[in-house]
Write a protein that holds these residues in place. Structure first.
Motif, PDB file in Angstrom:
ATOM      1  N   THR A 133       0.858  -1.094  -0.063  1.00  0.00           N
ATOM      2  CA  THR A 133      -0.069  -0.043  -0.043  1.00  0.00           C
ATOM      3  C   THR A 133       0.970   1.269  -0.160  1.00  0.00           C
ATOM      4  OG1 THR A 133      -1.658  -1.191   1.217  1.00  0.00           O
ATOM      5  CG2 THR A 133      -1.916   1.314   1.411  1.00  0.00           C
ATOM      6  N   LEU A 134       0.805   2.292  -0.865  1.00  0.00           N
ATOM      7  CA  LEU A 134       1.310   3.393  -1.148  1.00  0.00           C
ATOM      8  C   LEU A 134       0.394   4.460  -0.564  1.00  0.00           C
ATOM      9  CD1 LEU A 134       1.889   1.535  -3.819  1.00  0.00           C
ATOM     10  CD2 LEU A 134       4.088   3.049  -3.774  1.00  0.00           C
ATOM     11  N   LYS A 135       0.970   5.527   0.079  1.00  0.00           N
ATOM     12  CA  LYS A 135       0.179   6.673   0.666  1.00  0.00           C
ATOM     13  C   LYS A 135       1.376   7.946   0.617  1.00  0.00           C
ATOM     14  CE  LYS A 135       0.186   5.898   5.550  1.00  0.00           C
ATOM     15  NZ  LYS A 135      -0.603   5.904   6.713  1.00  0.00           N
ATOM     16  N   MET A 136       0.859   9.075   0.722  1.00  0.00           N
ATOM     17  CA  MET A 136       1.655  10.318   0.841  1.00  0.00           C
ATOM     18  C   MET A 136       1.789  10.359   2.328  1.00  0.00           C
ATOM     19  SD  MET A 136       2.211  11.015  -2.233  1.00  0.00           S
ATOM     20  CE  MET A 136       2.814  12.879  -2.138  1.00  0.00           C
ATOM     21  N   ASP A 137       2.943  11.127   2.603  1.00  0.00           N
ATOM     22  CA  ASP A 137       3.209  11.654   4.058  1.00  0.00           C
ATOM     23  C   ASP A 137       3.923  13.040   3.675  1.00  0.00           C
ATOM     24  OD1 ASP A 137       3.665  12.430   6.635  1.00  0.00           O
ATOM     25  OD2 ASP A 137       5.346  10.679   6.960  1.00  0.00           O
TER      26      ASP A 137
END
Length: 176
Positions: A133-137
């Motif tokens: 799972t990829l997400k922005m921070d």
């Protein structure tokens, strides 16, 4: 804080010397050839060879590889890499490596768009058959693995004749 900035600059310059500048296209070299041409990926290349995956990652199939740097492998518990490189651990090594590979080419812009289009996170199946799972921070893309571990993408869009490489700061671990 100054030491951290200096280290980050040195790491960035090390990767930039490899690509000469961000966005360099290596259309005549495949994923393995590009990784083999950079000392920052020597552990990864040794692992790919030990797992017998050179032909797979050198072929014409398009892949996105989330490539752990040597520093990423150094974060693993002492002795882990040496153990994984042993012939009797080839299956486990192959599983870990294939967990870093996604079928198709996902450039950084594609990943960010997919994250935004999917409510802040984007899950994709790896060649191993398990999801990441990829997400922005902030401005960083973070990858969460099956065991809850996280890795930051530290360099993007290293184009190869058979896909794209994104360098990551930690090794991803599959569930099994």
């Amino acid at each position: 804080m100054k030491k951290l900035v200096v280290v980050l600059i040195c790491v960035s310059m090390s990767f930039l010397s490899f690509t000469e500048k961000e966005g360099t296209i290596f259309q005549d070299k495949n994923i393995v050839e590009i990784a083999a041409g950079n000392d920052n990926f020597s552990t990864l290349v040794a692992a790919v060879k030990a797992a017998g995956l050179v032909d797979v990652l050198s072929g014409n199939t398009q892949f996105t590889v989330f490539a752990p740097s040597n520093a990423a492998f150094d974060k693993l518990p002492k002795g882990t890499v040496a153990s994984l490189l042993k012939p009797e651990n080839k299956d486990a090594l192959t599983d870990i490596l294939m967990y870093h590979v996604v079928a198709g080419e996902y450039k950084a812009g594609d990943v960010v768009k997919a994250i935004k289009d999917n409510g802040g996170k984007f899950s994709v199946n790896t060649v191993k058959g398990e999801k990441i799972t990829l997400k922005m921070d902030g401005n960083n893309v973070i990858i969460k693995d099956a065991k809850g571990g996280k890795s930051v993408i530290i360099m993007t869009d290293i184009d190869a004749s058979n896909g794209v490489i994104h360098a990551i700061e930690s090794v991803l671990m599959p569930k099994s």
